[in-house]
Design an enzyme around this catalytic site. Structure first.
Site, mmCIF file in Angstrom:
data_model
loop_
_atom_site.group_PDB
_atom_site.id
_atom_site.type_symbol
_atom_site.label_atom_id
_atom_site.label_comp_id
_atom_site.label_asym_id
_atom_site.label_seq_id
_atom_site.Cartn_x
_atom_site.Cartn_y
_atom_site.Cartn_z
ATOM 1 N N ARG A 81 -7.876 1.898 -9.826
ATOM 2 C CA ARG A 81 -7.709 3.053 -8.948
ATOM 3 C C ARG A 81 -6.670 3.971 -9.580
ATOM 4 N NH1 ARG A 81 -4.501 4.247 -3.796
ATOM 5 N NH2 ARG A 81 -5.823 5.598 -2.543
ATOM 6 N N ASN A 158 -5.387 9.908 -0.429
ATOM 7 C CA ASN A 158 -4.555 8.736 -0.180
ATOM 8 C C ASN A 158 -3.836 8.840 1.162
ATOM 9 O OD1 ASN A 158 -3.160 6.248 -1.250
ATOM 10 N ND2 ASN A 158 -1.388 7.546 -0.832
ATOM 11 N N GLU A 159 -3.957 7.808 1.989
ATOM 12 C CA GLU A 159 -3.201 7.683 3.249
ATOM 13 C C GLU A 159 -3.058 9.043 3.936
ATOM 14 O OE1 GLU A 159 0.396 5.617 2.268
ATOM 15 O OE2 GLU A 159 -0.673 3.871 1.521
ATOM 16 N N HIS A 225 -4.874 -0.261 3.680
ATOM 17 C CA HIS A 225 -3.731 -0.635 2.850
ATOM 18 C C HIS A 225 -2.894 -1.647 3.614
ATOM 19 C CE1 HIS A 225 -3.952 3.382 0.402
ATOM 20 N NE2 HIS A 225 -5.055 2.670 0.354
ATOM 21 N N TYR A 227 0.355 -3.766 4.025
ATOM 22 C CA TYR A 227 1.762 -4.047 3.734
ATOM 23 C C TYR A 227 2.364 -4.784 4.928
ATOM 24 C CZ TYR A 227 1.205 -1.224 -0.447
ATOM 25 O OH TYR A 227 0.787 -0.755 -1.663
ATOM 26 N N GLU A 254 -5.044 -1.307 -1.112
ATOM 27 C CA GLU A 254 -3.677 -1.371 -1.637
ATOM 28 C C GLU A 254 -2.955 -2.498 -0.918
ATOM 29 O OE1 GLU A 254 0.089 1.613 -1.614
ATOM 30 O OE2 GLU A 254 -1.889 2.543 -1.825
ATOM 31 N N TRP A 283 -1.404 -3.046 -5.691
ATOM 32 C CA TRP A 283 -0.406 -2.021 -5.979
ATOM 33 C C TRP A 283 0.750 -2.652 -6.697
ATOM 34 C CZ3 TRP A 283 -0.903 3.060 -5.456
ATOM 35 C CH2 TRP A 283 0.229 3.835 -5.691
#
Length: 538
Positions: A81, A158-159, A225, A227, A254, A283
């Protein structure tokens, strides 16, 4: 919960991997490239494809991209990516640059997921671009993407929302998809979740069906994503299963093994992705800053110096080595011949906690792309590191310990050679340290660096007049220094006091600094001696 990528954006990146989606209206037959069918991502040959790749921050480190893609491929990934900029927040990646990135991905047999990063945190992050602006960008570089549908997935933005205004995500995403199709994009499109990519409001989860239905090509993949919001296996499995059970395409675009907003469960993320056949993109390769340097997989863009996260990601359970399969569009079925075994490794620079292995090259009819070093313990093999050259530096070993290592070679099709002969080596004993300790704080900018060095006197008497010696781990070159006189011969560096730093008081310290450059990345020296006596490393 909140992922503040905005605080990292100057040096971090983001992304995900892909997989399933709502069934296409006419099926994958005749599609120009990737296509979603029955909740699965198919390549242009109609074969199931699961993204297993890495994020690379091309827009901030364009001079690192050529080598990064080579190394990422050599470590077994099937995709990458690539972070691009629309020009709204960072330097724009123009049509020629995008075409060059795509070409380099294809040369390395990597599926290229291209993402526009300037949308990160829109509504909360100052200066962030809208999804509409991202579509403007893709249209402006369309010439670089036309005809590349077999090799490129377009990640719209992105986001695209932070934790404010995210209710607009559904309408804005549907509009962006409609504009891309109207402009003639036949690529698989990837859409990121809001809430800094983590969708803790379930906005993407609960509206994914209508977004998928709004794509006339039924060729959209959703990217989450993971986290700190995803810190338990139950949360991870529940979120992904809600997409898979509805045959909606989901990828973990991610994730990392740690984060400032909480501790993501990377083991559960990778295990769930394997169990459900879902793609993931970790990531990130290298170059993180702003306090999240721990997200680097390779230290200083050096594939021979994988971090603990890099080792886990590439060589651990459910990782790249175990689960990645190359896309069939690269014709992997045509090359089934494995490389020859590498020659017997030789160990040099043997210290208490590290050593250097080198070996004669393997041969292959299509070319060797990389080597894997393994540790042997009876019949057990443990991956140690990988390299694109015929040598690797091993670190983190135990003093006075016997080890057995061997090497495999790989080619571009993923064929693995027979194992090399073994090399047996015993690490050196840990040296006694004197009444000194050294701290070496590195600020790494890729081709340049600063180092702040602190020399502590842990004894009871002052040290008057000092000489500190150490060796760089790579090809670093000192350009200037302050608070000390510094000379260099090869990798060996010697620093001596200035008149105002001549005395190190008992229990006190002196500090000096370096500025330098390198062509292959920067690292921290492994050992220091003060006036010939080994110092502890802080």
């Amino acid at each position: 919960m909140r992922k503040r990528l905005a605080t990292v954006a100057g040096a971090v990146l983001a992304l995900a991997a892909a997989l399933t989606a709502a069934p296409p209206a006419t099926g994958a037959a005749g599609a120009p490239g990737f296509q979603v069918s029955d909740g699965r991502l198919l390549d242009a040959n109609g074969n199931d494809f699961v993204l297993r790749g890495v994020n690379h921050a091309h827009t901030w480190y364009p001079d690192r991209t050529t080598r990064a893609l080579q190394d990422i491929k050599a470590l077994g990934a099937n995709s990458v990516r690539v972070v691009l900029s629309t020009g709204d927040r960072w330097t724009r990646n123009d049509t020629a640059d995008v075409a060059s990135v795509v070409d380099r991905c294809k040369q390395n047999r990597l599926i290229c997921v291209l993402e526009a990063h300037d949308t990160t945190g829109y509504g909360e992050q100052s200066g962030a671009a809208t999804l509409s602006r991202a579509v403007d960008y893709w249209v402006s570089v369309q010439d670089a993407l036309r005809g590349q549908e077999k090799y490129v997935i377009v990640n719209l933005g992105n986001e695209p929302y932070g934790n404010s205004g995210y209710a607009a995500w559904t309408a804005d995403t549907k509009n962006a998809i409609a504009r891309m199709r109207a402009a003639g994009f036949d690529h698989t499109l990837m859409v990121d979740a809001p809430n800094w990519g983590q969708d803790w409001t379930f906005t993407m989860r609960d509206n994914a069906e209508q977004v998928a239905a709004a794509d006339p090509d039924r060729n959209t993949v959703f990217s989450i994503h993971m986290y700190g919001v995803f810190d338990t296996a139950a949360e991870i499995q529940d979120y992904v299963n809600r997409f898979v059970s509805r045959k909606l395409p989901i990828v973990i675009g991610e994730f990392g093994d740690a984060h400032s907003d909480g501790n993501p469960d990377e083991d559960a993320i990778m295990a769930t992705a394997r169990q459900l056949g879902v793609g993931y993109l970790g990531w990130s390769w290298s170059g993180n800053g702003g306090g999240v340097e721990y997200l680097d997989m390779a230290t200083g863009f050096d594939a021979s110096r994988l971090t603990a996260w890099g080792q886990r990601f590439f060589n651990g359970a459910d990782g790249i080595r175990q689960t990645a399969r190359e896309a069939s569009v690269f014709g992997t079925g045509g090359d089934t011949r494995a490389p020859t075994a590498p020659g017997t490794p030789t160990a040099t620079d043997i210290g208490p906690t590290g050593l250097r292995l080198t070996w004669p090259a393997a041969t292959d009819d299509t070319g060797v792309t990389g080597y894997d070093v393994v540790r042997l313990n009876g019949t057990q093999e443990t991956p140690v590191t990988s390299s694109t050259t015929t040598g690797a530096t091993l670190t983190g070993l135990t003093p006075s310990t016997a080890y057995v290592f061997a090497v495999y070679a790989r080619d571009a099709a993923g064929n693995r050679s027979p194992r090399s002969a073994e090399v047996r080596v015993t690490t050196a004993a840990a040296p006694d340290t004197g009444n000194c300790a050294v701290g070496y704080r590195l600020s790494d900018w890729g081709t340049s660096f600063n180092a702040d060095v602190t020399v502590r006197n842990t004894g009871t008497a002052p040290v008057k007049g000092w000489k500190l010696e150490f060796a760089f781990p790579g090809d670093q070159k000192v350009n200037s220094a302050w608070n000390a006189k510094v000379t260099q011969e090869g990798r060996q560096v010697r620093a001596t006091h200035e008149s105002w730093t001549e005395t190190i008081p008992a229990g006190g310290s002196v500090s000096f600094g370096l500025n330098g450059s390198s062509g292959t990345g920067n690292g921290v020296p492994a050992a220091f001696t003060l006036n010939g006596v080994r110092c502890a490393v802080q």
